[in-house]
Enzyme design. Structure first.
Site, mmCIF file in Angstrom:
data_model
loop_
_atom_site.group_PDB
_atom_site.id
_atom_site.type_symbol
_atom_site.label_atom_id
_atom_site.label_comp_id
_atom_site.label_asym_id
_atom_site.label_seq_id
_atom_site.Cartn_x
_atom_site.Cartn_y
_atom_site.Cartn_z
ATOM 1 N N HIS A 316 0.849 -1.186 0.000
ATOM 2 C CA HIS A 316 0.000 0.000 0.000
ATOM 3 C C HIS A 316 0.880 1.230 0.000
ATOM 4 O O HIS A 316 1.941 1.230 0.622
ATOM 5 C CB HIS A 316 -0.910 0.011 1.248
ATOM 6 C CG HIS A 316 -2.078 0.914 1.093
ATOM 7 N ND1 HIS A 316 -1.997 2.255 1.360
ATOM 8 C CD2 HIS A 316 -3.330 0.674 0.656
ATOM 9 C CE1 HIS A 316 -3.171 2.798 1.110
ATOM 10 N NE2 HIS A 316 -4.002 1.870 0.681
ATOM 11 N N ASP A 373 -8.022 -5.426 0.081
ATOM 12 C CA ASP A 373 -8.534 -6.251 -1.013
ATOM 13 C C ASP A 373 -8.159 -7.722 -0.884
ATOM 14 O O ASP A 373 -8.642 -8.549 -1.649
ATOM 15 C CB ASP A 373 -8.024 -5.716 -2.352
ATOM 16 C CG ASP A 373 -8.665 -4.387 -2.689
ATOM 17 O OD1 ASP A 373 -9.864 -4.248 -2.431
ATOM 18 O OD2 ASP A 373 -7.969 -3.495 -3.196
HETATM 19 N N1 CMC Z 1 4.241 -7.557 -4.758
HETATM 20 C C1 CMC Z 1 5.584 -7.509 -4.914
HETATM 21 N N2 CMC Z 1 6.314 -6.394 -4.772
HETATM 22 C C2 CMC Z 1 5.660 -5.263 -4.467
HETATM 23 C C3 CMC Z 1 4.273 -5.221 -4.267
HETATM 24 C C4 CMC Z 1 3.553 -6.436 -4.428
HETATM 25 N N3 CMC Z 1 2.230 -6.460 -4.268
HETATM 26 N N4 CMC Z 1 3.888 -3.972 -3.977
HETATM 27 C C5 CMC Z 1 4.997 -3.238 -3.974
HETATM 28 N N5 CMC Z 1 6.082 -4.011 -4.258
HETATM 29 C C6 CMC Z 1 7.480 -3.568 -4.302
HETATM 30 C C7 CMC Z 1 7.766 -2.792 -5.564
HETATM 31 O O1 CMC Z 1 8.251 -3.642 -6.601
HETATM 32 C C8 CMC Z 1 8.802 -1.801 -5.086
HETATM 33 O O2 CMC Z 1 10.045 -2.456 -5.044
HETATM 34 P P1 CMC Z 1 11.400 -1.602 -5.342
HETATM 35 O O3 CMC Z 1 11.468 -0.553 -4.285
HETATM 36 O O4 CMC Z 1 12.473 -2.651 -5.218
HETATM 37 O O5 CMC Z 1 11.247 -1.050 -6.719
HETATM 38 C C9 CMC Z 1 8.404 -1.506 -3.650
HETATM 39 O O6 CMC Z 1 7.656 -2.657 -3.226
HETATM 40 C C10 CMC Z 1 7.502 -0.270 -3.507
HETATM 41 O O7 CMC Z 1 6.429 -0.389 -4.414
HETATM 42 P P2 CMC Z 1 5.802 0.823 -5.229
HETATM 43 O O8 CMC Z 1 5.080 0.296 -6.425
HETATM 44 O O9 CMC Z 1 6.856 1.857 -5.462
HETATM 45 O O10 CMC Z 1 4.812 1.372 -4.143
HETATM 46 P P3 CMC Z 1 3.542 2.267 -4.423
HETATM 47 O O11 CMC Z 1 3.250 2.958 -3.161
HETATM 48 O O12 CMC Z 1 3.745 3.120 -5.624
HETATM 49 O O13 CMC Z 1 2.392 1.210 -4.795
HETATM 50 C C11 CMC Z 1 0.616 -0.332 -4.642
HETATM 51 C C12 CMC Z 1 1.420 0.769 -3.923
HETATM 52 C C13 CMC Z 1 -0.634 -0.661 -3.825
HETATM 53 C C14 CMC Z 1 0.139 0.164 -6.015
HETATM 54 C C15 CMC Z 1 1.504 -1.609 -4.792
HETATM 55 O O14 CMC Z 1 1.892 -2.085 -3.526
HETATM 56 C C16 CMC Z 1 0.802 -2.709 -5.580
HETATM 57 O O15 CMC Z 1 0.848 -2.709 -6.827
HETATM 58 N N6 CMC Z 1 0.128 -3.694 -4.883
HETATM 59 C C17 CMC Z 1 -0.625 -4.725 -5.566
HETATM 60 C C18 CMC Z 1 -1.977 -4.165 -5.988
HETATM 61 C C19 CMC Z 1 -2.931 -3.985 -4.817
HETATM 62 O O16 CMC Z 1 -3.089 -4.871 -3.982
HETATM 63 N N7 CMC Z 1 -3.611 -2.822 -4.784
HETATM 64 C C20 CMC Z 1 -4.611 -2.511 -3.773
HETATM 65 C C21 CMC Z 1 -4.191 -1.395 -2.886
HETATM 66 S S1 CMC Z 1 -5.270 -1.193 -1.442
HETATM 67 C C22 CMC Z 1 -6.835 -0.814 -2.032
HETATM 68 C C23 CMC Z 1 -6.918 0.336 -2.972
HETATM 69 O O17 CMC Z 1 -6.136 1.294 -2.914
HETATM 70 O O18 CMC Z 1 -7.817 0.336 -3.788
#
Ligand code: CMC
Length: 438
Positions: A316, A373
């Site tokens: 998140h 989720d």
């Molecule tokens: N699985 C594997 N690695 C992950 C994941 C994951 N689900 N989420 C983040 N990471 C890693 C990512 O690769 C990155 O690694 P590095 O720093 O080495 O590049 C690090 O963690 C930080 O991730 P980010 O994408 O820069 O973080 P963000 O804040 O931009 O993204 C997020 C947050 C929710 C989009 C992301 O965690 C994600 O894609 N999760 C899976 C989708 C999901 O479950 N979304 C629902 C969110 S909660 C409900 C809602 O908001 O609607």
């Protein structure tokens, strides 16, 4: 309830030094009622000629708000000061709607009046059903939601004037009341069953279940367990401060577009798998994993930089701790499956995946915990919703958050159009070259 104005703290300023010119600029620091301090850079461009660069808004407070507070490190979520856990346990979705819209919990009379107002707006214009018939029956339900909610602005002309407080209020009531009706119609249309008119003798969650699962040819008994679980799911998704869809609603609304169009833009933003679409993606992923023995393979893929796969339902932007909503959702999941006597092998896969991921150094270091989720899809599946409807349910619940945030913004005395700046990296000015010279 009016929000506490942000306090400019005379003792606190931040000094910016431009190393190229040696000039120094001082900016005020603002204190909210809680949470991180905020550097007020509104005069930055005027004074320095520079912009800030913050793609994805990771460090930018784009607005002032008094609705929802999150402490992502502690896993805290408060609506108007009340913890999500207490609200999920003790309140009801409609009461939370009132709280988000008005700032305080309602007394008995206020609640009854609010309930009445929502109830009398549950039907949609009869013409709407013909509008549905233009869609293919195999359309994704979110595609139909974006179209039909946007279309409400073509039906309710008497609540489009955003400068009229009464019309803003009626638009809010209409949206909260009609979104479940439309969501149920979207489902009924997709499976070829007749639309069910709302029943105003039922509660909000019960009525939604009735419109979704009842058929005109036989009586429908609403399970109190299902109704309670649905109400709780709605509470858990009601608002979440400045997430992507809410920010989309605010940005669309900042141009003074009508509320129905703004909520349609929020639904479009919610659809993506990184946001509300994750509940659908989680279930697909659990289905793909299929068996506990395959979890290590998927965890390895999630950790592989060369593989775009992510563990859906994990991570998140704000929570660097357990999402408090996920914990409540997990308990609700056990309750519902237990009460319905369902043994879903996907729940076993989910529990094992959670265990393995939470003990893996990659997930620990990056503070990736299950989010809201992760468990919601398993409950919704047990209730009989197809996967493609999961994000629609999220939209039903989040409508109150969107409209409350929209109202808060429109009611600000100094509301401005949202207009971010950019770091331009394209070509500089050049002359047009005629086609025969290229
Ligand atoms: N699985 C594997 N690695 C992950 C994941 C994951 N689900 N989420 C983040 N990471 C890693 C990512 O690769 C990155 O690694 P590095 O720093 O080495 O590049 C690090 O963690 C930080 O991730 P980010 O994408 O820069 O973080 P963000 O804040 O931009 O993204 C997020 C947050 C929710 C989009 C992301 O965690 C994600 O894609 N999760 C899976 C989708 C999901 O479950 N979304 C629902 C969110 S909660 C409900 C809602 O908001 O609607």
């Amino acid at each position: 309830m009016s929000n506490a104005a942000p306090q400019e703290n005379a003792q606190q300023t931040v000094t910016l030094t431009d190393n190229a010119t040696g000039k120094q600029y001082e900016f005020p620091v603002l204190d909210g009622s809680t949470g991180p301090r905020v550097i007020d850079i509104r005069k930055l461009y005027g004074e320095t000629g520079m912009f800030t660069y913050d793609p994805g808004f990771t460090s930018t407070a784009a607005c002032e708000s008094g609705l929802t507070f999150i402490d992502g490190d502690q896993g805290v979520l408060l609506h108007r000061g009340y913890s999500i856990k207490e609200l999920a346990e003790k309140s009801s979705f409609l009461e939370v709607c009132y709280l988000l819209l008005n700032g305080e919990l309602p007394n008995k009379q206020e609640y009854d009046d609010f309930h009445h107002m929502i109830t009398i707006h549950t039907m949609v214009h009869e013409q709407m059903q013909f509008f549905f018939r233009g869609f293919r029956r195999d359309s994704h339900p979110m595609a139909v939601m974006v179209g039909t909610i946007g279309a409400l602005s073509a039906f309710y002309h008497d609540s489009l004037n955003i400068d009229d407080e009464k019309q803003r209020e009626i638009a809010a009531f209409r949206l909260i009341a009609k979104v479940p009706t439309i969501a149920a119609m979207v489902y009924k249309y997709s499976i070829g069953q007749p639309f069910m008119y709302p029943r105003n003798d039922l509660g909000y969650a019960e009525n939604f279940l009735y419109m979704t699962f009842a058929v005109p040819s036989e009586p429908y008994k609403i399970s109190p367990v299902m109704a309670r679980a649905m109400d709780r799911i709605l509470i858990l998704h009601a608002d979440h401060e400045q997430n992507a869809s809410t920010s989309t609603v605010r940005l669309a609304g900042s141009s003074r577009a009508n509320p129905f169009a703004c909520i349609a833009s929020g639904i479009a933003s919610l659809w993506g798998p990184a946001h509300g679409g994750a509940n659908e993606a989680v279930l697909k992923m659990l289905g793909e994993i299929g068996d506990k023995s395959r979890i290590p393979e998927f965890v390895a893929r999630a950790k592989d930089k060369n593989d775009p796969f992510r563990l859906m339902g994990f991570g998140h932007r704000v929570y660097k701790n357990y999402d408090p909503r996920a914990q409540i959702m997990r308990d609700t999941c056990y309750e519902v499956l237990g009460e319905l006597g369902i043994q879903d092998p996907l729940l076993d896969v989910a529990m094992e995946l959670e265990k393995i991921a939470l003990s893996d150094p990659y997930f620990i270091e990056k503070k990736l915990y299950p989010n809201v989720d992760f468990y919601s899809g398993i409950i919704l599946k047990a209730m009989g919703f197809p996967t493609s409807m999961f994000t629609v349910l999220f939209a039903v619940a989040r409508t109150v958050g969107w409209i409350a945030q929209w109202k808060e913004m429109i009611e600000e005395p100094t509301q401005k159009i949202g207009r971010p700046r950019q770091l331009y990296t394209g070509p500089v000015a050049r002359d047009y070259v005629p086609v025969d010279k290229r």
